[in-house]
Design a protein around this motif. Structure first.
Motif, PDB file in Angstrom:
ATOM      1  N   ARG A 123      -9.868  20.580  17.938  1.00  0.00           N
ATOM      2  CA  ARG A 123      -8.481  21.017  17.740  1.00  0.00           C
ATOM      3  C   ARG A 123      -8.184  22.277  18.575  1.00  0.00           C
ATOM      4  NH1 ARG A 123      -5.309  18.160  17.301  1.00  0.00           N
ATOM      5  NH2 ARG A 123      -3.854  19.199  15.906  1.00  0.00           N
ATOM      6  N   GLN A 126      -7.433  21.471  22.149  1.00  0.00           N
ATOM      7  CA  GLN A 126      -6.063  20.989  22.381  1.00  0.00           C
ATOM      8  C   GLN A 126      -5.094  22.170  22.479  1.00  0.00           C
ATOM      9  OE1 GLN A 126      -4.766  17.665  20.051  1.00  0.00           O
ATOM     10  NE2 GLN A 126      -2.595  17.996  20.511  1.00  0.00           N
ATOM     11  N   ARG A 129      -5.310  23.689  25.717  1.00  0.00           N
ATOM     12  CA  ARG A 129      -5.092  22.736  26.817  1.00  0.00           C
ATOM     13  C   ARG A 129      -6.323  22.638  27.707  1.00  0.00           C
ATOM     14  NH1 ARG A 129       0.425  21.537  28.021  1.00  0.00           N
ATOM     15  NH2 ARG A 129       1.750  22.361  26.366  1.00  0.00           N
ATOM     16  N   TRP A 131      -9.974  20.611  28.630  1.00  0.00           N
ATOM     17  CA  TRP A 131     -10.685  19.328  28.546  1.00  0.00           C
ATOM     18  C   TRP A 131     -12.171  19.668  28.406  1.00  0.00           C
ATOM     19  CZ3 TRP A 131      -8.844  14.403  28.282  1.00  0.00           C
ATOM     20  CH2 TRP A 131      -9.718  13.335  28.554  1.00  0.00           C
TER      21      TRP A 131
ATOM     22  N   ASP B 256      -8.349   9.303  22.552  1.00  0.00           N
ATOM     23  CA  ASP B 256      -9.581   9.762  23.192  1.00  0.00           C
ATOM     24  C   ASP B 256      -9.584   9.433  24.683  1.00  0.00           C
ATOM     25  OD1 ASP B 256     -12.197  10.941  23.037  1.00  0.00           O
ATOM     26  OD2 ASP B 256     -13.044   8.926  23.289  1.00  0.00           O
ATOM     27  N   PHE B 258      -7.023   8.389  28.304  1.00  0.00           N
ATOM     28  CA  PHE B 258      -5.716   8.652  28.887  1.00  0.00           C
ATOM     29  C   PHE B 258      -5.599   7.976  30.235  1.00  0.00           C
ATOM     30  CE2 PHE B 258      -7.122  11.942  26.083  1.00  0.00           C
ATOM     31  CZ  PHE B 258      -6.039  12.101  25.235  1.00  0.00           C
ATOM     32  N   LEU B 263      -7.041  14.916  31.117  1.00  0.00           N
ATOM     33  CA  LEU B 263      -5.606  14.998  30.888  1.00  0.00           C
ATOM     34  C   LEU B 263      -5.096  16.300  31.519  1.00  0.00           C
ATOM     35  CD1 LEU B 263      -3.334  13.488  29.241  1.00  0.00           C
ATOM     36  CD2 LEU B 263      -3.770  15.143  27.422  1.00  0.00           C
ATOM     37  N   GLU B 265      -3.437  19.729  32.504  1.00  0.00           N
ATOM     38  CA  GLU B 265      -3.167  20.873  31.624  1.00  0.00           C
ATOM     39  C   GLU B 265      -1.718  20.948  31.165  1.00  0.00           C
ATOM     40  OE1 GLU B 265      -5.265  24.310  33.430  1.00  0.00           O
ATOM     41  OE2 GLU B 265      -3.849  25.467  32.196  1.00  0.00           O
ATOM     42  N   HIS B 267       0.243  18.429  30.486  1.00  0.00           N
ATOM     43  CA  HIS B 267       0.687  17.179  29.868  1.00  0.00           C
ATOM     44  C   HIS B 267       1.365  17.457  28.526  1.00  0.00           C
ATOM     45  CE1 HIS B 267       0.799  13.072  28.439  1.00  0.00           C
ATOM     46  NE2 HIS B 267       0.439  12.674  29.648  1.00  0.00           N
ATOM     47  N   PHE B 269       1.473  15.802  25.836  1.00  0.00           N
ATOM     48  CA  PHE B 269       0.676  15.450  24.649  1.00  0.00           C
ATOM     49  C   PHE B 269       0.045  16.684  23.990  1.00  0.00           C
ATOM     50  CE2 PHE B 269      -0.446  10.782  25.885  1.00  0.00           C
ATOM     51  CZ  PHE B 269       0.682  10.332  25.227  1.00  0.00           C
ATOM     52  N   TYR B 270      -0.405  17.640  24.831  1.00  0.00           N
ATOM     53  CA  TYR B 270      -1.134  18.789  24.280  1.00  0.00           C
ATOM     54  C   TYR B 270      -0.358  19.526  23.196  1.00  0.00           C
ATOM     55  CZ  TYR B 270      -4.995  18.825  27.708  1.00  0.00           C
ATOM     56  OH  TYR B 270      -6.110  18.529  28.449  1.00  0.00           O
ATOM     57  N   SER B 271       0.964  19.564  23.356  1.00  0.00           N
ATOM     58  CA  SER B 271       1.741  20.393  22.420  1.00  0.00           C
ATOM     59  C   SER B 271       2.481  19.569  21.374  1.00  0.00           C
ATOM     60  CB  SER B 271       2.740  21.254  23.208  1.00  0.00           C
ATOM     61  OG  SER B 271       3.563  20.420  23.981  1.00  0.00           O
ATOM     62  N   MET B 272       2.197  18.268  21.310  1.00  0.00           N
ATOM     63  CA  MET B 272       2.895  17.458  20.310  1.00  0.00           C
ATOM     64  C   MET B 272       2.125  17.511  18.984  1.00  0.00           C
ATOM     65  SD  MET B 272       4.029  14.321  22.817  1.00  0.00           S
ATOM     66  CE  MET B 272       5.450  13.683  21.969  1.00  0.00           C
ATOM     67  N   PRO B 273       2.798  17.942  17.920  1.00  0.00           N
ATOM     68  CA  PRO B 273       2.069  18.195  16.673  1.00  0.00           C
ATOM     69  C   PRO B 273       1.481  16.944  16.037  1.00  0.00           C
ATOM     70  CG  PRO B 273       4.434  18.430  16.337  1.00  0.00           C
ATOM     71  CD  PRO B 273       4.230  18.264  17.813  1.00  0.00           C
ATOM     72  N   VAL B 275       0.187  14.425  17.814  1.00  0.00           N
ATOM     73  CA  VAL B 275      -0.741  13.811  18.760  1.00  0.00           C
ATOM     74  C   VAL B 275      -2.062  14.588  18.727  1.00  0.00           C
ATOM     75  CG1 VAL B 275      -1.184  13.242  21.185  1.00  0.00           C
ATOM     76  CG2 VAL B 275       1.102  12.924  20.222  1.00  0.00           C
ATOM     77  N   TYR B 276      -3.143  13.858  18.542  1.00  0.00           N
ATOM     78  CA  TYR B 276      -4.468  14.464  18.412  1.00  0.00           C
ATOM     79  C   TYR B 276      -5.295  14.034  19.617  1.00  0.00           C
ATOM     80  CZ  TYR B 276      -2.763  15.500  13.827  1.00  0.00           C
ATOM     81  OH  TYR B 276      -1.994  15.992  12.803  1.00  0.00           O
ATOM     82  N   ILE B 277      -5.617  15.006  20.463  1.00  0.00           N
ATOM     83  CA  ILE B 277      -6.269  14.731  21.734  1.00  0.00           C
ATOM     84  C   ILE B 277      -7.758  15.031  21.653  1.00  0.00           C
ATOM     85  CG2 ILE B 277      -6.479  15.588  24.104  1.00  0.00           C
ATOM     86  CD1 ILE B 277      -3.485  16.151  23.970  1.00  0.00           C
ATOM     87  N   THR B 278      -8.565  14.090  22.120  1.00  0.00           N
ATOM     88  CA  THR B 278      -9.987  14.387  22.296  1.00  0.00           C
ATOM     89  C   THR B 278     -10.380  13.966  23.708  1.00  0.00           C
ATOM     90  OG1 THR B 278     -10.732  12.245  21.427  1.00  0.00           O
ATOM     91  CG2 THR B 278     -10.463  14.029  19.834  1.00  0.00           C
ATOM     92  N   PRO B 279     -11.311  14.680  24.320  1.00  0.00           N
ATOM     93  CA  PRO B 279     -11.603  14.504  25.755  1.00  0.00           C
ATOM     94  C   PRO B 279     -12.618  13.394  26.037  1.00  0.00           C
ATOM     95  CG  PRO B 279     -12.762  16.417  24.925  1.00  0.00           C
ATOM     96  CD  PRO B 279     -12.001  15.847  23.759  1.00  0.00           C
TER      97      PRO B 279
END
Lengths: 317, 317
Positions: A123, A126, A129, A131, B256, B258, B263, B265, B267, B269-273, B275-279
């Motif tokens: 978390r 994210q 920002r 990776w 996980d 993209f 992804l 920097e 993008h 997605f990073y700031s969308m509450p 959306v849960y990003i994993t690398p």
């Protein structure tokens, strides 16, 4: 519905009407409610069965309670009732069983996975920002030890199997020893904990289990092991746990129950980075679930069958 | 060990020595390594088997590669190789299978439980030193839909069973349709998604699955459903997903993979509450796991048995 319905009193400080409505929906028409000790005293005459939460137990010795033949507690733990000298010795007391396994086992695996997969790091990446791929471990082959193999423990065992974990257990009765790969008895605590990656407490609180997890037991655990308590706060000597967590000996303590609840605002646990606090929410009593369990028990009561969740007063649960 | 050992070339930009050491430990002595296209070209003559990651495929058409009889890719997805015109048509290509199910299924349940139990709220309460009990839902009875029922999907099915979920599946081949409660075919996407609480993508990327999850499919999902992508980024039309997540239609998207990795920097997605990003970490290739899989395949290769993970060039995986 049998015409010989028992007269039921539902006591709950703020949800008695909801429980009564639920029970009524099952076809029981003789259901009274009370939310205060005064109301309870007024409603007691003629009551045969009580469904209660935080019931004013001192009333049970009054003449008004002479018709009460059975007390069904709302909740899985009855340590408060067992410690209460007001409860007549011969009054059958039942507790809720088979209701909390689903929720509590989900709670346990929520935190096991949260810690194992390092979700906080994910978390934070994210937010930054960044990776930052990294490799985490798997639950496969890790050893979980469940202290207390009742209906809750058994459900944790079942899910641990799906994660291909090694499953150890400790129980006082040994009745469900067959569920686990290795079973330990109450005098084998140190042997039980020393090989575990995760120790999960689902024991009832009794004289025999009070502060059973003390400094000696915590020190016998592996330094990278984690502890989860979904039983009762008093199973753990909290001051010992504080010292152990400060020393960095365990990786994490996930605590849903505490010696004093709510946990006081100034409690050191709140600010310890390896202590995960939840406010006694792992096994919620839903009105529907409790009412369903109770109604099934009422039917057994009417038919003279043994009640589910009957407490053994000597054993304490 | 059979004395007729094949000559193996391990190609990996930074881990070729580790793989070679692992394979050597299994008793194979004829193992060469390369980390750059130049090294690979020098090592190719006499090479019969390549174990490769990001291999410079243009070399495969050179005379130096004439002895190569089989290419084992490191990884479960071979969409990059399938799209590469440099790969000789008749060269057998295998991908890693049966290695990622454990990790990826743990990843899926980590996030399903994290969201369901509202761990962020729990963690914030601890920071605030506030006792805030609340009731969360259970996975029991919720419907999970798994698109792609290969070895990864099958392991997700198995764990979903332990959580007493309803399990639906969509697959192109239908080969493992018996594992799920309801199976859908590739022309039933809308029917498949419309009843799901969770849609999990484990499909391979092929011409048939590129952008298969587009605005129409996302809009057909329930507004409180969540999406998890552990397959390939290009399975989803990312711009459509952005729009849908902005509209608040889905509860969460856990991604996980993209269209472009890492992804970028900047993008959105990073700031969308929600959306849960994993690398791209859900299914890590461990050197040991891959080497073990490869060595088993080399034995099959020597014995003339069908290789595990053999790619159907027409199907694309």
């Amino acid at each position: 519905m049998n015409t010989s319905q028992p007269t039921i009193l539902v006591f709950h400080p703020n949800q008695s009407k909801e429980y009564a409505a639920c029970i009524h929906d099952y076809g029981f028409t003789s259901v009274k409610t009370a939310s205060t000790p005064e109301e309870a005293e007024n409603q007691l005459p003629g009551t045969e069965v009580i469904l209660g939460w935080n019931f004013p137990t001192q009333l049970l010795h009054k003449p008004a309670a002479s018709s009460v033949r059975w007390f069904q507690s709302i909740g899985a733990g009855v340590d408060d009732l067992m410690a209460d000298p007001s409860i007549p010795e011969n009054l059958p007391i039942t507790r809720i069983v088979n209701q909390f396994g689903t929720y509590i086992s989900e709670y346990v695996f929520t935190f096991l996975l949260y810690l194992l997969k390092d979700v906080p790091r994910i978390r934070q990446s994210q937010i930054d920002r960044s990776w930052d791929p990294f490799t985490s471990e798997s639950l496969t082959g890790k050893t979980i030890g469940i202290a207390g193999i009742g209906s809750i423990g058994a459900e944790i065992v079942r899910k641990a199997r799906a994660f291909d974990m090694d499953v150890h257990g400790l129980s006082f009765s040994g009745k469900q020893a067959h569920l686990v790969d290795r079973h330990f008895t109450a005098d084998e605590w140190e042997d039980f904990v020393k090989e575990l990656d995760y120790l999960v407490l689902t024991l009832p609180l009794t004289r025999a289990t009070h502060h059973i997890v003390n400094r000696d037991i915590l020190s016998a655990m592996k330094s990278n092991a984690s502890l989860v308590n979904v039983g009762r706060g008093e199973l753990i000597a909290e001051e010992d746990l504080q010292a152990v967590m400060r020393s960095g000996h365990l990786q994490a303590a996930v605590l849903d129950v505490f010696e004093k609840e709510p946990l006081p605002e100034d409690h050191p646990f709140y600010s310890m980075p390896n202590v995960y606090i939840t406010p006694h929410l792992s096994g919620p009593s839903t009105t529907e679930g409790v009412s369903h369990f109770f109604v099934e028990n009422v039917k057994r009561f009417l038919e003279g069958q043994p009640l589910h969740g009957l407490v053994d007063r000597k054993r304490g649960y």
